[in-house]
Design a protein around this motif. Structure first.
Motif, PDB file in Angstrom:
ATOM      1  N   ASP A  85       0.848  -1.198   0.000  1.00 14.03           N
ATOM      2  CA  ASP A  85       0.000   0.000   0.000  1.00 14.03           C
ATOM      3  C   ASP A  85       0.883   1.247   0.000  1.00 14.03           C
ATOM      4  O   ASP A  85       0.898   2.020   0.960  1.00 14.03           O
ATOM      5  N   GLN A  88       0.169   5.557  -3.749  1.00 14.91           N
ATOM      6  CA  GLN A  88      -1.088   6.268  -3.613  1.00 14.91           C
ATOM      7  C   GLN A  88      -1.073   7.510  -4.515  1.00 14.91           C
ATOM      8  O   GLN A  88      -0.495   7.472  -5.590  1.00 14.91           O
ATOM      9  N   PRO A 222      -6.757   3.208  -0.713  1.00 17.93           N
ATOM     10  CA  PRO A 222      -5.391   2.678  -0.671  1.00 17.93           C
ATOM     11  C   PRO A 222      -4.766   2.644  -2.062  1.00 17.93           C
ATOM     12  O   PRO A 222      -5.433   2.973  -3.051  1.00 17.93           O
TER      13      PRO A 222
END
Length: 264
Positions: A85, A88, A222
């Motif tokens: 993650d 972004q 995410p």
């Protein structure tokens, strides 16, 4: 009869799997009367225009799950998200710029500011240095041998993604007026606690109306596929946005203002 059967089968197959119309960003159709702005050879704008699109319009998260909101995108870039993650919104802006510079061999220009103000450059990383982080302080330490491979480049980007964000991107980029927009420009808000950033992917012009339009791309939270945004305020113009549009600039998942426009 055999020949006819084969033709019928071919027609059925083509109907089930129609040819993809949009293969690259440059294939995204223009409204009537518009022509794409010429981009210098080997420029960032020319590069963005050649980026490939996926065969469907599904946005996936870093873990392989589908994003809940599938209504924001017009098209999806055929570029990996990674399995963490990390990539972004600001990271997607960084990824696009870094990929262009890396593929052009302009390694010394791959430099991004981290949130603490440290200028994290790719050449140090490729030369074998690794970042030593102590509290809010960073310094390079040579730990490995020189390696300019693409795998090492991606490792460097994951490092940047971990310590950079909209706040550092906002500080690094230069503010420009809307009249100075070029492909590769960025709308960015540093936010508190969260901001957002999108990249101008392409631009076109109508010589009759004198209107200029542009495309935007984003990742989000995410980490997810980088995608070309729809224009929720003008269905006839979508996915294009007009430079003449009044403040604010409404995107499907964020509101920007003309004062948010910056460039590398």
């Amino acid at each position: 009869m055999i020949r006819i059967s084969l033709v019928v089968i071919a027609i059925i197959i083509c109907a089930a799997h129609p040819p993809l119309a949009l293969k690259k960003v440059m294939d995204i159709p223009l409204p009537a009367g518009y022509v794409r702005l010429a981009q210098p050879a080997n420029s960032y704008g020319a590069y963005l225009r050649t980026l490939a699109l996926t065969q469907d319009k599904t946005v996936y998260l870093f873990n392989g799950a589908k994003k809940t909101n599938q209504d924001a995108q017009y098209a999806v870039l055929d570029m990996d998200t990674g399995n963490k993650d990390l990539q972004q919104c600001a990271d997607a802006v960084i990824r696009l710029r870094a990929e262009f510079l890396y593929q052009a061999g302009r390694y010394s220009e791959i430099v991004f500011t981290l949130t603490n103000g440290f200028r994290c450059d790719y050449v140090h990383y490729a030369e074998g240095f690794r970042l030593n982080v102590n509290g809010n302080q960073c310094r390079w330490q040579r730990q490995q041998s020189k390696n300019y491979s693409y795998a090492t480049f991606r490792q460097y980007l994951n490092l940047v993604f971990s310590y950079a964000g909209t706040r550092s991107l906002h500080a690094q980029l230069k503010t420009i007026p809307m009249s100075g927009m070029q492909p590769g420009a960025v709308f960015v808000q540093k936010g508190d606690p969260y901001g957002h950033a999108v990249t101008v992917m392409d631009m076109a012009y109508n010589p009759i109306t004198k209107d200029t339009i542009f495309l935007l791309s984003q990742s989000y939270m995410p980490a997810q596929s980088i995608h070309v945004l729809k224009n929720p305020e003008d269905g006839k113009l979508s996915p294009w946005y007009s430079l003449k549009a009044a403040d604010p600039i409404e995107t499907p998942e964020w509101t920007f203002y003309q004062k948010d426009l910056k460039t590398f």
